[in-house]
Scaffold this motif. Structure first.
Motif, short mmCIF file in Angstrom:
data_model
loop_
_atom_site.label_atom_id
_atom_site.label_comp_id
_atom_site.label_asym_id
_atom_site.label_seq_id
_atom_site.Cartn_x
_atom_site.Cartn_y
_atom_site.Cartn_z
N SER A 338 0.80 -1.22 0.00
CA SER A 338 0.00 0.00 0.00
C SER A 338 0.83 1.28 0.00
O SER A 338 0.56 2.20 -0.79
N PRO A 339 1.87 1.41 0.86
CA PRO A 339 2.67 2.65 0.83
C PRO A 339 3.37 2.85 -0.52
O PRO A 339 3.52 4.00 -0.98
N ALA A 340 3.79 1.75 -1.14
CA ALA A 340 4.45 1.85 -2.44
C ALA A 340 3.49 2.37 -3.50
O ALA A 340 3.84 3.24 -4.32
N ILE A 341 2.27 1.86 -3.46
CA ILE A 341 1.25 2.31 -4.43
C ILE A 341 0.95 3.79 -4.23
O ILE A 341 0.82 4.55 -5.20
N TYR A 342 0.87 4.20 -2.96
CA TYR A 342 0.58 5.62 -2.66
C TYR A 342 1.67 6.52 -3.24
O TYR A 342 1.38 7.56 -3.84
N LYS A 343 2.92 6.12 -3.07
CA LYS A 343 4.03 6.94 -3.58
C LYS A 343 3.98 7.04 -5.10
O LYS A 343 4.21 8.13 -5.67
N LEU A 344 3.66 5.92 -5.74
CA LEU A 344 3.61 5.93 -7.19
C LEU A 344 2.44 6.80 -7.69
O LEU A 344 2.59 7.57 -8.65
N GLN A 345 1.30 6.69 -7.04
CA GLN A 345 0.15 7.52 -7.42
C GLN A 345 0.44 9.00 -7.20
O GLN A 345 0.07 9.84 -8.03
N ASP A 346 1.11 9.29 -6.10
CA ASP A 346 1.44 10.68 -5.80
C ASP A 346 2.39 11.24 -6.85
O ASP A 346 2.26 12.40 -7.30
N ALA A 347 3.35 10.39 -7.28
CA ALA A 347 4.30 10.83 -8.32
C ALA A 347 3.59 11.02 -9.66
O ALA A 347 3.88 11.96 -10.40
N ASN A 348 2.66 10.12 -9.95
CA ASN A 348 1.92 10.23 -11.22
C ASN A 348 1.08 11.49 -11.27
O ASN A 348 0.83 12.05 -12.36
N ASN A 349 0.63 11.95 -10.11
CA ASN A 349 -0.21 13.15 -10.05
C ASN A 349 0.60 14.45 -9.99
O ASN A 349 0.04 15.55 -10.08
N TYR A 366 9.16 -0.45 -6.95
CA TYR A 366 9.21 -1.84 -7.39
C TYR A 366 9.92 -2.72 -6.35
O TYR A 366 9.51 -3.86 -6.08
N ALA A 367 10.97 -2.17 -5.77
CA ALA A 367 11.70 -2.93 -4.75
C ALA A 367 10.81 -3.19 -3.52
O ALA A 367 10.83 -4.28 -2.93
N GLN A 368 10.02 -2.18 -3.17
CA GLN A 368 9.11 -2.33 -2.03
C GLN A 368 7.99 -3.32 -2.37
O GLN A 368 7.58 -4.12 -1.52
N LEU A 369 7.51 -3.27 -3.60
CA LEU A 369 6.50 -4.23 -4.03
C LEU A 369 7.03 -5.66 -3.98
O LEU A 369 6.30 -6.59 -3.61
N ASP A 370 8.27 -5.82 -4.33
CA ASP A 370 8.87 -7.16 -4.32
C ASP A 370 8.95 -7.73 -2.91
O ASP A 370 8.93 -8.95 -2.73
N GLN A 371 9.04 -6.85 -1.92
CA GLN A 371 9.02 -7.33 -0.53
C GLN A 371 7.66 -7.93 -0.17
O GLN A 371 7.55 -8.84 0.65
N ALA A 372 6.61 -7.40 -0.81
CA ALA A 372 5.26 -7.88 -0.54
C ALA A 372 4.94 -9.16 -1.30
O ALA A 372 4.08 -9.95 -0.87
N LYS A 373 5.63 -9.42 -2.41
CA LYS A 373 5.28 -10.51 -3.32
C LYS A 373 5.19 -11.88 -2.63
O LYS A 373 4.23 -12.62 -2.87
N PRO A 374 6.15 -12.28 -1.78
CA PRO A 374 6.03 -13.61 -1.16
C PRO A 374 4.75 -13.77 -0.34
O PRO A 374 4.16 -14.87 -0.31
N TYR A 375 4.32 -12.71 0.29
CA TYR A 375 3.12 -12.79 1.13
C TYR A 375 1.85 -12.76 0.28
O TYR A 375 0.84 -13.38 0.63
N LEU A 376 1.92 -12.04 -0.85
CA LEU A 376 0.79 -12.05 -1.78
C LEU A 376 0.61 -13.45 -2.36
O LEU A 376 -0.53 -13.95 -2.46
N ASP A 377 1.71 -14.08 -2.71
CA ASP A 377 1.65 -15.45 -3.23
C ASP A 377 1.14 -16.43 -2.16
O ASP A 377 0.33 -17.31 -2.46
N LYS A 378 1.63 -16.27 -0.95
CA LYS A 378 1.25 -17.17 0.13
C LYS A 378 -0.24 -17.06 0.44
O LYS A 378 -0.91 -18.07 0.69
N ALA A 379 -0.75 -15.85 0.39
CA ALA A 379 -2.18 -15.64 0.67
C ALA A 379 -3.04 -16.37 -0.35
O ALA A 379 -4.05 -16.99 -0.02
#
Length: 416
Positions: A338-349, A366-379
């Motif tokens: 979520s924080p990574a998405i917020y930063k990207l949206q803020d930059a896009n705006n 992207y690096a922050q998103l990759d930290q989330a990936k294992p847990y997204l897969d596990k869920a």
């Protein structure tokens, strides 16, 4: 002279009739006493049955005669004899009239036995009547006739007010009959006893208030219960959930930590803590998006990031205890992403950000998103039919511009 002889004759007849009825009382008492002895031994059960039937015949005669009908002894004997017969009779159609007669006689005995001369008989009747209603309540409960079960159990409870089983059964049946006031009264009484279920009583009270959609009373009951039973983790977890639902995230975090200190291996408490921090972060994010003042926005963003970080730590601790805790994996993936998405949206705006700055930011995102990936897969692995888990994973692929995987996940979502 004749008149005197007639009067003497009437007096003699009247006295003889009274003696006869007194003898019926004596016989009823004797046969009832024999029954109480004979019933203790299987070998003499038949004799006991004969005695109780004989006792009934005698007490019926005494109760039918105006000379003895209203004597306290008559009421007490009738109550004891009829209640004993009702208790041993398992057929409702024949036992119910016996119970009704015994109950009526019992009330009269209590009312008239001012000197306490028949207290043992009255006590026996009270016990038999209570046990009869206990059995009746069980039968009604088994057939899901909860209102009648409650009435029967409540009679038993009134006859044995300190019997914790009586209190519990009454509360349980009242709750199922939706007689919530009676249920709460009895559960609160149960909580003051030495019953093994006293610690659970407040859980039931809270659930009753929640069923009535009275969250204020539910939260108050939870607080009261925790004060009396501070180690009741189920109750504390319920209190936390109610607080979260009422938007009291900040206040509830301290209570959750207190609960964790008492039970550090409770994965659910860490999950609730993560949920509380997540809610605080989400509220801060909404405020950040709503304000146009840079200083306020920065403060809200800082609060958001700090609380998402705390939430992630709590979810990780829950997963350390149970690596297959699906909800913790789901939420951990979300709070990391979520924080990574917020930063990207803020930059896009942003209209002022330079391309080099944007590219650098995107790499960090992207690096922050990759930290989330294992847990997204596990869920998704733990709950492959979860729309939320699949959507979170799809959003990851969309942001990473992995259209092939995003399309694949979309098909899985559509197939649900």
């Amino acid at each position: 002279m004749k008149t005197k002889l007639v009067m003497a004759g009437v007096l003699t007849l009247s006295t003889a009739t009274l003696f006869a009825q007194k003898n019926e009382l004596t016989n009823a008492q004797s046969e009832y006493s024999k029954y109480e002895v004979f019933k203790q031994n299987k070998a003499t059960l038949a004799q006991g049955q004969t005695s109780i039937n004989t006792a009934k015949t005698s007490i019926d005669k005494a109760a039918a005669n105006e000379k003895t009908a209203t004597l306290p002894q008559t009421y007490a004997l009738k109550a004891a004899i009829y209640s004993a017969l009702a208790y041993q009779d398992t057929v409702a159609s024949s036992s119910q009239p016996l119970f009704a007669a015994g109950d009526e006689a019992y009330k009269k005995a209590v009312e008239t036995d001012a000197k306490g001369e028949n207290k043992q008989l009255i006590a026996s009747a009270k016990q038999y009547l209570g046990y009869y209603q206990l059995n009746a309540g069980v039968r009604q409960y088994q057939t899901k006739n909860y209102n009648d079960a409650y009435k029967a159990f409540d009679y038993y409870r009134a006859s044995s007010p300190e019997d914790t089983t009586a209190i519990y059964y009454t509360a349980l049946a009242a709750n199922l009959a939706k007689n919530y006031d009676a249920a709460v009264t009895n559960y609160k009484k149960l909580a003051t006893t030495n019953s093994s279920k006293k610690g659970e009583a407040y859980n039931d009270i809270v659930n009753i208030y929640l069923a009535k959609h009275d969250t204020t009373a539910a939260l108050a009951a939870a607080h009261e219960g925790i004060e009396k039973f501070p180690n009741n983790n189920d109750l504390r977890s319920t209190e936390i959930q109610i607080g979260l639902n009422q938007g009291k995230q900040t206040e509830i975090i301290g209570q959750i930590q207190e609960a964790i200190n008492k039970d550090p291996q409770n994965k659910n408490l860490y999950y609730y803590s993560g949920l509380a921090y997540s809610k605080v972060a989400e509220n801060a994010e909404k405020s950040a998006k709503a304000t146009k003042e840079p200083a306020k926005k920065a403060t809200f963003v800082k609060t958001k990031d700090e609380n998402f970080t705390q939430a992630a730590e709590m979810y990780k601790k829950a997963l350390q205890i149970d690596p297959n805790f699906a909800d913790a994996s789901l939420n951990l993936g979300y709070v990391l992403m979520s924080p990574a998405i917020y930063k990207l949206q803020d930059a896009n705006n942003s209209r002022t950000i330079k391309q080099t700055e944007y590219d650098a930011l995107k790499n960090k995102v992207y690096a922050q998103l990759d930290q989330a990936k294992p847990y997204l897969d596990k869920a998704v692995e733990l709950n492959p039919k979860s729309d939320i888990a699949l959507t979170n994973l799809r959003n990851y692929y969309i942001i990473k511009n992995d259209n092939a995987h995003a399309a694949e996940i979309k098909k899985r979502i559509d197939a649900l």
